[in-house]
Write a protein that holds these residues in place. Structure first.
Motif, PDB file in Angstrom:
ATOM      1  N   ALA A 131      -9.022   5.460   0.982  1.00  0.00           N
ATOM      2  CA  ALA A 131      -9.539   5.903  -0.318  1.00  0.00           C
ATOM      3  C   ALA A 131     -11.054   6.138  -0.219  1.00  0.00           C
ATOM      4  CB  ALA A 131      -9.233   4.857  -1.382  1.00  0.00           C
ATOM      5  N   PRO A 132     -11.551   7.160  -0.923  1.00  0.00           N
ATOM      6  CA  PRO A 132     -12.979   7.498  -0.829  1.00  0.00           C
ATOM      7  C   PRO A 132     -13.925   6.353  -1.185  1.00  0.00           C
ATOM      8  CG  PRO A 132     -11.795   9.171  -2.093  1.00  0.00           C
ATOM      9  CD  PRO A 132     -10.827   8.066  -1.814  1.00  0.00           C
ATOM     10  N   GLY A 133     -13.532   5.491  -2.117  1.00  0.00           N
ATOM     11  CA  GLY A 133     -14.408   4.405  -2.527  1.00  0.00           C
ATOM     12  C   GLY A 133     -14.176   3.101  -1.792  1.00  0.00           C
ATOM     13  N   GLY A 134     -13.403   3.146  -0.722  1.00  0.00           N
ATOM     14  CA  GLY A 134     -13.052   1.932   0.001  1.00  0.00           C
ATOM     15  C   GLY A 134     -11.580   1.606  -0.240  1.00  0.00           C
ATOM     16  N   THR A 135     -11.112   0.521   0.346  1.00  0.00           N
ATOM     17  CA  THR A 135      -9.701   0.158   0.254  1.00  0.00           C
ATOM     18  C   THR A 135      -9.245   0.056  -1.198  1.00  0.00           C
ATOM     19  OG1 THR A 135      -9.790  -0.984   2.375  1.00  0.00           O
ATOM     20  CG2 THR A 135      -7.982  -1.572   0.900  1.00  0.00           C
ATOM     21  N   PHE A 136      -8.131   0.742  -1.491  1.00  0.00           N
ATOM     22  CA  PHE A 136      -7.575   0.809  -2.848  1.00  0.00           C
ATOM     23  C   PHE A 136      -6.271   0.022  -2.857  1.00  0.00           C
ATOM     24  CE2 PHE A 136      -5.453   2.607  -6.503  1.00  0.00           C
ATOM     25  CZ  PHE A 136      -6.473   2.965  -7.381  1.00  0.00           C
ATOM     26  N   VAL A 137      -6.158  -0.914  -3.793  1.00  0.00           N
ATOM     27  CA  VAL A 137      -4.972  -1.777  -3.899  1.00  0.00           C
ATOM     28  C   VAL A 137      -3.919  -1.101  -4.780  1.00  0.00           C
ATOM     29  CG1 VAL A 137      -4.120  -4.019  -4.687  1.00  0.00           C
ATOM     30  CG2 VAL A 137      -6.371  -3.848  -3.593  1.00  0.00           C
ATOM     31  N   HIS A 138      -2.713  -0.974  -4.235  1.00  0.00           N
ATOM     32  CA  HIS A 138      -1.605  -0.351  -4.966  1.00  0.00           C
ATOM     33  C   HIS A 138      -0.566  -1.347  -5.462  1.00  0.00           C
ATOM     34  CE1 HIS A 138      -2.486   3.945  -4.414  1.00  0.00           C
ATOM     35  NE2 HIS A 138      -3.177   3.504  -3.376  1.00  0.00           N
ATOM     36  N   TRP A 139      -0.507  -2.529  -4.854  1.00  0.00           N
ATOM     37  CA  TRP A 139       0.525  -3.488  -5.262  1.00  0.00           C
ATOM     38  C   TRP A 139       0.154  -4.883  -4.788  1.00  0.00           C
ATOM     39  CZ3 TRP A 139       6.301  -3.108  -3.334  1.00  0.00           C
ATOM     40  CH2 TRP A 139       7.160  -3.688  -4.272  1.00  0.00           C
ATOM     41  N   VAL A 140       0.241  -5.829  -5.712  1.00  0.00           N
ATOM     42  CA  VAL A 140       0.093  -7.254  -5.404  1.00  0.00           C
ATOM     43  C   VAL A 140       1.306  -7.934  -6.024  1.00  0.00           C
ATOM     44  CG1 VAL A 140      -1.291  -9.339  -5.720  1.00  0.00           C
ATOM     45  CG2 VAL A 140      -2.437  -7.115  -5.510  1.00  0.00           C
TER      46      VAL A 140
END
Length: 150
Positions: A53-62
């Motif tokens: 992701a352009p802004g750094g690691t993007f969380v999709h599911w926890v």
């Protein structure tokens, strides 16, 4: 650390994630299967992240609080008793891939963790909360990666 064999019947390792599992489709979590959960596991937890992701690691599911006796999750399934964390879209639960158009393929890492003690996470927990709770109690882990581009 032991390895859990994690896989999906929806897409092969390193291959494109079907549209139905993305924000462009039905946004259903993909089916996942696993084996090799070690004895002594008190809880399983799952994390899906996009490091591209352009802004750094993007969380999709926890997802935490999974029964160690489970051998998988069906498409769009969240078992009773599981705690759905907050993704970086600001929602609870699964938020499928939605990379910027024209940004090229992004990688989505599904990681399953086995913990030796209950993690004690409630709904709305963040990926950082999960990582902190796993410190010192992670027995095993597994990983499956798919890609998606728009």
């Amino acid at each position: 650390m032991a390895t859990i064999d994690l896989r999906s019947t929806a897409f092969s390792q390193g291959q494109p994630i079907p549209r139905r599992h993305t924000k462009d489709g039905e946004d259903l979590s993909p089916p996942l299967e696993w084996s090799g959960v070690p004895d002594g596991t008190a809880e399983l937890a799952l994390l899906c992240e996009d490091p591209d992701a352009p802004g750094g690691t993007f969380v999709h599911w926890v997802l935490a609080g999974l029964d160690p006796g489970l051998s998988g999750l069906g498409e769009g399934q969240v078992p009773a008793g599981a705690a759905e964390g907050r993704n970086d879209f600001g929602d609870l639960g699964y938020g499928g891939p939605q990379p910027p158009e024209g940004h090229g393929p992004h990688r989505y890492f599904f990681r399953l963790f086995a913990a030796s003690q209950p993690l004690g996470l409630a709904g709305g927990a963040s990926a950082d909360d999960l990582r902190s709770a796993l410190e010192g109690s992670q027995l095993a882990g597994g990983e499956w990666m798919g890609t998606y581009e728009r």
